[in-house]
Design a protein around this motif. Structure first.
Motif, PDB file in Angstrom:
ATOM      1  N   THR A  38       9.436  47.340  26.985  1.00  0.00           N
ATOM      2  CA  THR A  38      10.886  47.259  27.115  1.00  0.00           C
ATOM      3  C   THR A  38      11.406  48.186  28.201  1.00  0.00           C
ATOM      4  N   THR A  39      10.924  49.419  28.227  1.00  0.00           N
ATOM      5  CA  THR A  39      11.469  50.391  29.172  1.00  0.00           C
ATOM      6  C   THR A  39      10.996  50.149  30.598  1.00  0.00           C
ATOM      7  N   GLY A  80      18.572  53.072  18.874  1.00  0.00           N
ATOM      8  CA  GLY A  80      18.189  51.666  18.706  1.00  0.00           C
ATOM      9  C   GLY A  80      17.699  51.119  20.032  1.00  0.00           C
ATOM     10  N   VAL A  81      16.498  50.576  20.048  1.00  0.00           N
ATOM     11  CA  VAL A  81      15.856  50.210  21.310  1.00  0.00           C
ATOM     12  C   VAL A  81      16.653  49.189  22.120  1.00  0.00           C
ATOM     13  N   LEU A  82      16.934  48.048  21.561  1.00  0.00           N
ATOM     14  CA  LEU A  82      17.607  47.019  22.367  1.00  0.00           C
ATOM     15  C   LEU A  82      19.051  47.377  22.697  1.00  0.00           C
ATOM     16  N   CYS A  96      25.166  43.789  30.860  1.00  0.00           N
ATOM     17  CA  CYS A  96      24.271  42.781  30.281  1.00  0.00           C
ATOM     18  C   CYS A  96      24.700  42.384  28.880  1.00  0.00           C
ATOM     19  N   GLY A  97      25.947  42.647  28.543  1.00  0.00           N
ATOM     20  CA  GLY A  97      26.460  42.236  27.248  1.00  0.00           C
ATOM     21  C   GLY A  97      25.956  43.096  26.109  1.00  0.00           C
ATOM     22  N   THR A 104      22.938  46.793  16.435  1.00  0.00           N
ATOM     23  CA  THR A 104      24.005  47.572  17.044  1.00  0.00           C
ATOM     24  C   THR A 104      23.506  48.996  17.218  1.00  0.00           C
ATOM     25  N   LEU A 105      24.196  49.749  18.030  1.00  0.00           N
ATOM     26  CA  LEU A 105      23.799  51.135  18.250  1.00  0.00           C
ATOM     27  C   LEU A 105      23.746  51.874  16.920  1.00  0.00           C
ATOM     28  N   ALA A 106      22.636  52.536  16.675  1.00  0.00           N
ATOM     29  CA  ALA A 106      22.427  53.245  15.418  1.00  0.00           C
ATOM     30  C   ALA A 106      23.170  54.566  15.379  1.00  0.00           C
TER      31      ALA A 106
END
Length: 130
Positions: A38-39, A80-82, A96-97, A104-106
């Motif tokens: 992901t990163t 949160g990763v995504l 990127c929306g 959602t952000l944790a």
């Protein structure tokens, strides 16, 4: 890592990618053909440099670079990763929306935290260009 190396040993004719960004240097040292993570979308140049350092047997440099990756990943895991990756992209000017619920952000300060991480000089050096 043990199972990964056994797989390589038992099927040397195959191509192997590794998917744990936070320990890519270890996989590269074991002969990974590349990585999927992901990163890599935002710090791709950093992972290329890690692979090059390992290929040149410069393991001190590889550890140093892997540490930079981990400095990005640690807060990313907290928020949160995504959604954290999307916040990081927004911090460099790429809209990127939002992620779909329930992702959602944790952390309430997730946007600000990822912006702070992105602006660290050691991270900023390796950012993909928008």
């Amino acid at each position: 890592m043990f199972k990964y190396s056994l797989l390589q040993k038992r099927r040397p004719d195959k191509t192997y990618f590794y998917g744990f960004d936070e320990i890519f240097a270890a996989a590269a040292a074991l002969g990974a053909d590349g990585g999927i993570g992901t990163t890599y979308n935002i710090l791709g140049k950093l992972y290329v440099a890690i692979a090059q350092a390992v290929a040149q047997n410069d393991f001190n440099r590889a550890r140093e670079l892997q540490s930079i990756s981990q400095d990005f990943i640690e807060p990313l895991l907290d928020v949160g990763v995504l959604p954290g990756m999307k916040a990081a992209f927004r911090a460099i000017g790429i809209e990127c929306g939002a992620t779909r619920p329930p992702m959602t952000l944790a952390a309430a300060n997730g946007e600000a935290r990822m912006a702070e991480v992105i602006n660290r000089p050691a991270i900023r050096t390796w950012l993909a260009s928008p």
